[in-house]
Motif scaffolding. Sequence first.
Motif, short mmCIF file in Angstrom:
data_model
loop_
_atom_site.label_atom_id
_atom_site.label_comp_id
_atom_site.label_asym_id
_atom_site.label_seq_id
_atom_site.Cartn_x
_atom_site.Cartn_y
_atom_site.Cartn_z
N HIS A 135 0.82 -1.21 0.00
CA HIS A 135 0.00 0.00 0.00
C HIS A 135 0.86 1.26 0.00
O HIS A 135 1.92 1.28 0.61
CB HIS A 135 -0.89 0.02 1.25
CG HIS A 135 -1.57 -1.28 1.51
ND1 HIS A 135 -1.27 -2.06 2.60
CD2 HIS A 135 -2.50 -1.94 0.79
CE1 HIS A 135 -2.00 -3.16 2.55
NE2 HIS A 135 -2.75 -3.12 1.46
N ASP A 137 2.99 2.49 3.14
CA ASP A 137 3.67 1.42 3.90
C ASP A 137 5.16 1.73 4.01
O ASP A 137 5.75 1.63 5.09
CB ASP A 137 3.54 0.06 3.18
CG ASP A 137 2.17 -0.57 3.35
OD1 ASP A 137 1.36 -0.06 4.14
OD2 ASP A 137 1.92 -1.59 2.68
N HIS A 163 0.15 -7.65 3.37
CA HIS A 163 1.58 -7.54 3.66
C HIS A 163 2.27 -8.89 3.58
O HIS A 163 3.35 -9.02 2.98
CB HIS A 163 1.81 -6.92 5.04
CG HIS A 163 1.30 -5.52 5.17
ND1 HIS A 163 1.12 -4.91 6.37
CD2 HIS A 163 0.90 -4.63 4.24
CE1 HIS A 163 0.65 -3.68 6.18
NE2 HIS A 163 0.50 -3.50 4.89
ZN ZN Z 1 -0.06 -1.63 4.22
#
Ligand code: ZN
Length: 246
Positions: free
Chosen positions: A21, A24, A122
Motif C-alpha cells: 500500500h 507502507d 503484507h
Molecule cells: Zn499496508
Amino acid sequence: MNSAGSIEVAAACDVLAIAAHRDDVEQTCGGTLLRMASRGLRTAILDLTRGEAGTRGTAGDREREANEAARILGVGWRDALDLPDGAIENTLENRIKIVRVLRRLRPRVVILPYWQARHPDHSIVAALGYEACFLSGLARVEADAAPHRPFKIVYASLYADVRPSFVVDITAFIEQRHAALMAYRSQYTNQAAGSGLFVPEEEIRERTFAEARHYGLLAGVKYGEPFIQKEVGLVDDLTLIPVLSI
Ligand SMILES: [Zn+2]
C-alpha cells in the motif's frame, strides 16, 4: 559491452522497496531509503495497489500524496500497480507484473514486507515479491526483457514483533521520514471519517518515533529501522563488527 557481447543495461536503481500500500514504505523503511539516497544510491518504490479501498481519501488523493512523499524521501522513481487493495493474490500474472518492473529498474537490493503480518496483503507481498525476484532471473520468462535477479532481499519488519537481523541507523533522517508520512494528508490529518479507526495526528508522531527509538536502542543508536534477512551475515574483520555487546 560485456564479455558475452551483449549490451549492459544501465541500472535505473540500486535499492527498490516493494510494498502493498501507498504509505507502507514511509512507515517501515522510509528512513533507510533516505539514508541510502544520502550515500548516493538510487532508490525506488513500487506500491502494488492504489488505495481504492481506504476509509479515507480517494485513489487520486493517494497518488498525489505518494508523489509528494517520494519527493521528500528523495527517491528517483515511484509507481503503483493495479492489484486490488485488500485482496492481493500471489498469482503468476501478478508475479509477471513485478518481473517487468524488476527488469526495467534492475535493483541490486529489494526491500519487501516481513512475511508474518496482521494485514494479509503484507504477508502475501512478502511471498509474491520473493517469487517475482526469482522469476525475474529466468531467461525463459517474458523473454523480451533481459533477465535480472536482485543480489539481496531484505524484509522490513517494523510491523512484526520479531527480533531484527539488523537495524539501519535513521537518526539523521527521522524528521524527514515523518514529513514523508504526513504528506498523506488525506490519511493522517484529523477528520471525522474513520476517526474511530485511525490514530489521532498528534499520536502518530509519538508512536512512530517511539518505535524507531526502540529499534535504535537495540543497535546503540538513537533511531533505527529493523530488517530481517533469511541468509547469514558474512564478516571480514571481527574488530569492525558494529553494535556494542556489553
Ligand atoms: Zn499496508
